[in-house]
Design a protein around this motif. Structure first.
Motif, PDB file in Angstrom:
ATOM      1  N   SER A  29       0.916  -1.142   0.038  1.00 43.25           N
ATOM      2  CA  SER A  29       0.074  -0.052   0.174  1.00 43.25           C
ATOM      3  C   SER A  29       0.856   1.386  -0.038  1.00 43.25           C
ATOM      4  O   SER A  29       0.317   2.267  -0.080  1.00 43.25           O
ATOM      5  CB  SER A  29      -0.883  -0.143   1.329  1.00 43.25           C
ATOM      6  OG  SER A  29      -0.071   0.065   2.326  1.00 43.25           O
ATOM      7  N   GLU A  45      -5.876  -7.421   0.373  1.00 42.92           N
ATOM      8  CA  GLU A  45      -4.987  -6.952   1.101  1.00 42.92           C
ATOM      9  C   GLU A  45      -3.827  -6.410   0.335  1.00 42.92           C
ATOM     10  O   GLU A  45      -3.681  -6.604  -1.041  1.00 42.92           O
ATOM     11  CB  GLU A  45      -4.111  -8.233   1.807  1.00 42.92           C
ATOM     12  CG  GLU A  45      -3.735  -9.254   1.008  1.00 42.92           C
ATOM     13  CD  GLU A  45      -3.339 -10.417   1.699  1.00 42.92           C
ATOM     14  OE1 GLU A  45      -3.921 -10.837   2.857  1.00 42.92           O
ATOM     15  OE2 GLU A  45      -2.422 -11.401   1.243  1.00 42.92           O
ATOM     16  N   HIS A  46      -3.121  -5.428   0.529  1.00 42.69           N
ATOM     17  CA  HIS A  46      -1.687  -5.017   0.340  1.00 42.69           C
ATOM     18  C   HIS A  46      -1.827  -4.083  -0.903  1.00 42.69           C
ATOM     19  O   HIS A  46      -1.122  -4.136  -1.951  1.00 42.69           O
ATOM     20  CB  HIS A  46      -0.734  -6.018  -0.003  1.00 42.69           C
ATOM     21  CG  HIS A  46      -0.473  -6.779   1.297  1.00 42.69           C
ATOM     22  ND1 HIS A  46      -0.231  -6.369   2.601  1.00 42.69           N
ATOM     23  CD2 HIS A  46      -0.184  -8.270   1.505  1.00 42.69           C
ATOM     24  CE1 HIS A  46      -0.132  -7.220   3.133  1.00 42.69           C
ATOM     25  NE2 HIS A  46      -0.192  -8.331   2.740  1.00 42.69           N
ATOM     26  N   SER A 100      -3.411   0.172  -2.409  1.00 47.31           N
ATOM     27  CA  SER A 100      -4.184   1.301  -2.151  1.00 47.31           C
ATOM     28  C   SER A 100      -5.276   1.632  -3.162  1.00 47.31           C
ATOM     29  O   SER A 100      -5.153   1.165  -4.268  1.00 47.31           O
ATOM     30  CB  SER A 100      -3.177   2.510  -2.244  1.00 47.31           C
ATOM     31  OG  SER A 100      -2.682   2.850  -3.306  1.00 47.31           O
ATOM     32  N   VAL A 140      -9.644  -8.003   5.840  1.00 51.37           N
ATOM     33  CA  VAL A 140      -8.968  -6.673   5.057  1.00 51.37           C
ATOM     34  C   VAL A 140      -7.864  -6.366   5.762  1.00 51.37           C
ATOM     35  O   VAL A 140      -8.134  -5.847   6.742  1.00 51.37           O
ATOM     36  CB  VAL A 140     -10.034  -5.815   4.706  1.00 51.37           C
ATOM     37  CG1 VAL A 140      -9.601  -4.762   3.823  1.00 51.37           C
ATOM     38  CG2 VAL A 140     -11.198  -6.451   4.023  1.00 51.37           C
ATOM     39  N   ILE A 156      -4.569  -1.652   3.588  1.00 54.16           N
ATOM     40  CA  ILE A 156      -5.020  -0.687   2.564  1.00 54.16           C
ATOM     41  C   ILE A 156      -5.076   0.826   2.885  1.00 54.16           C
ATOM     42  O   ILE A 156      -5.372   1.283   3.866  1.00 54.16           O
ATOM     43  CB  ILE A 156      -6.691  -1.236   2.572  1.00 54.16           C
ATOM     44  CG1 ILE A 156      -6.784  -2.546   2.259  1.00 54.16           C
ATOM     45  CG2 ILE A 156      -7.122  -0.534   1.100  1.00 54.16           C
ATOM     46  CD1 ILE A 156      -6.154  -3.373   0.743  1.00 54.16           C
ATOM     47  N   ILE A 186      -5.667   0.027   8.231  1.00 50.42           N
ATOM     48  CA  ILE A 186      -6.251   0.819   7.131  1.00 50.42           C
ATOM     49  C   ILE A 186      -6.171   2.117   7.271  1.00 50.42           C
ATOM     50  O   ILE A 186      -6.247   2.746   8.573  1.00 50.42           O
ATOM     51  CB  ILE A 186      -7.777   0.358   6.890  1.00 50.42           C
ATOM     52  CG1 ILE A 186      -8.188  -1.041   7.381  1.00 50.42           C
ATOM     53  CG2 ILE A 186      -8.569   1.147   5.829  1.00 50.42           C
ATOM     54  CD1 ILE A 186      -7.769  -1.723   5.911  1.00 50.42           C
TER      55      ILE A 186
END
Length: 512
Positions: A85, A275-276, A278, A308, A311, A333
């Motif tokens: 991200s 996951e992982h 942006s 999740v 992010i 997050i």
């Protein structure tokens, strides 16, 4: 205090997994940094992997991937994974909002409801009289679902019979075992939904149990829909012994025969990971509350034991929306950007969800929010930097936990701040049920040395029997929370037990 330690993936007892056969999105035509929309290629990849047996990881390349359509995840044992991200990671860029996508079939009932009841945002002073958007609290560009399964009731004509597996006659709040009339349709390992009803009108016993007879106005939705469950829990069956059924996590309220409680089939996905990467949207001006165009990142429905993580979400109307999920972990997050959001990471109609390390850098109407039917969920180790509100949004939500939260207050309203202001429609009031909890909340005020008197933290008038423990910060505070709140250890940082969730989980696992 309720035991909140059952929130999260596998009730907090196992680490989030990192296994599966890796498939590269580039093999399906997804190309980063080429300036071309990759929606069709990514949708094709997800669709083809739906038929693959075993655990699957769809790996996205590093760089900027342009998308403009909804990516539906409709299978279990599936991970959508980016290259990170942060810098040199994966960016999913959505140049257009959901309002320019073909109307999603799962929101058909919501669209009809908004029209039939003429749901509008009316702000005379701002010359606003506009219809609600279907994306104000629903939908997302990454969307988990069980195809054809309804997640929220809006209109009676869409009601369908549920598959009732057993009738429940009794059970006690905090216990794990219920008594059923017939267990022939149940088996150990099943994940079911426990439903409780209010069949007795405005003064129904279940309403009294939810709010513990507090002097609060109870909205009409508590008694106008006797055939819809007012309390729901998604639970895994651990043991069956005659007419005694034991679950892996405890009941939120005691069960009376008048509730006509039942165990029903609950269709869902398991072991889904996002996951992982942006998610980025262009900066757009805010029109008004409930008029969001649909710059929504992730919409989670019908999930169990999923996650999740890692992010970053920029300029969203809503970062992560949820409905009818359980035992899901949402962690690490960050939401940011100049766009004024509706929600960041929101919980609605969910059970045992753990949202931890949520960093809110943008302004939002409801930075952290427990919404309708949410039970036993936890926001843990979160930080809100702008216009903080610890929102409880009405709708029979009860026994949720704000745990070790830091909020930054940059502007007082006189000598007070409405930190606990609760949202939601009047027909679903009060703001929450009994035993909702605030634990070790750290308040960071700008220029505290300029203050002479303690700052009053208030905003809640209809949240009965809350537990408000360890409110503290860089000045002195008073706490007003009504009615009948249990307020202790104000102006004390809970150094020995900074997180109630962690304390309860460690105690339970060590005891077991």
């Amino acid at each position: 205090l309720p035991d909140y330690s059952y929130a999260g993936y596998k009730n907090g007892e196992e680490l989030i997994p990192n296994q599966g056969v890796v498939y590269l999105a580039t093999d399906y035509g997804v190309v980063a940094n080429d300036g071309i929309d990759d929606s069709k290629a990514l949708i094709n990849a997800v669709d083809e992997l739906r038929a693959v047996d075993g655990s699957v990881i769809l790996e996205l390349p590093a760089g900027k991937i342009i998308l403009s359509d909804i990516i539906y995840i409709e299978r279990s044992d599936f991970i959508l994974r980016g290259a990170g991200s942060g810098e040199n990671g994966t960016i999913l860029y959505f140049p257009r909002p959901l309002m320019y996508v073909h109307d999603p079939e799962p929101l058909k009932e919501l669209r009809e409801y908004l029209m039939e009841f003429d749901k509008r945002q009316r702000e005379e002073k701002n010359n606003i009289d506009l219809a609600f958007s279907q994306y104000a609290w629903s939908g997302g560009f990454i969307w988990t679902q069980v195809p054809g399964e309804r997640v929220k009731s809006y209109l009676e004509k869409y009601e369908r019979p549920v598959n009732v597996l057993a009738k429940v006659t009794s059970g006690k709040r905090g216990d794990f075992t219920v008594t059923v009339k017939n267990n022939n349709s149940l088996k150990v390992g099943d994940v079911i939904e426990l439903q409780l009803f209010n069949k007795d009108g405005e003064k129904g016993k279940i309403v009294e149990e939810l709010y513990k007879n507090a002097d609060v106005k109870v909205g009409t939705h508590h008694f106008n829909f006797p055939d819809l469950p007012i309390v729901r829990q998604q639970l895994e069956i651990k043991l069956i012994d005659g007419n005694q059924v034991t679950f892996k996590s405890p009941l939120t309220i005691s069960i009376d025969t008048s509730y006509e409680a039942q165990i029903v089939e609950w269709k869902h996905l398991e072991n889904v990971g996002i996951e992982h990467f942006s998610i980025e949207f262009p900066m757009t001006p805010r029109i008004a509350h409930h008029i969001e165009q649909g710059f929504n990142g992730i919409n989670l429905t019908r999930l169990y034991n999923s996650w999740v993580k890692d992010i970053v979400i920029v300029n969203a109307d809503s970062g992560i929306l949820t409905e009818e999920i359980a035992n899901v972990t949402i962690q690490n997050i960050t939401t940011r950007g100049e766009h004024y959001a509706h929600y960041t990471v929101a919980m609605a109609g969910v059970h045992n969800v753990l949202a931890e390390n949520i960093i809110v850098e943008n302004s939002a109407e409801h930075p952290l929010s427990f919404n309708t039917f949410s039970t036993k969920n936890v926001y843990k180790n979160c930080t809100i930097y702008k216009k903080p509100v610890l929102d409880q949004h009405s709708g029979a939500n009860h026994q949720n936990l704000f745990d070790n939260i830091t909020v930054h207050i940059n502007e007082l309203k006189g000598d007070s701040y409405p930190l606990f202001a609760g949202g939601g429609a009047g027909y679903w009031k009060p703001s929450h049920g009994a035993y909702s909890t605030f634990w070790n909340i750290n308040i960071v005020l700008e220029s505290p040395h300029l203050l002479k008197d303690p700052v009053l933290l208030n905003g809640m008038l209809d949240g009965p029997h809350a537990r408000v423990i360890g409110i503290h910060g860089n000045t002195s505070f008073l706490v007003k929370y009504e009615p009948l709140a249990y307020i202790k250890m104000t102006n004390q940082s809970l150094h020995d037990v900074p997180s109630l969730y962690d304390y309860q989980l460690n105690s339970r696992l060590n005891y077991d």
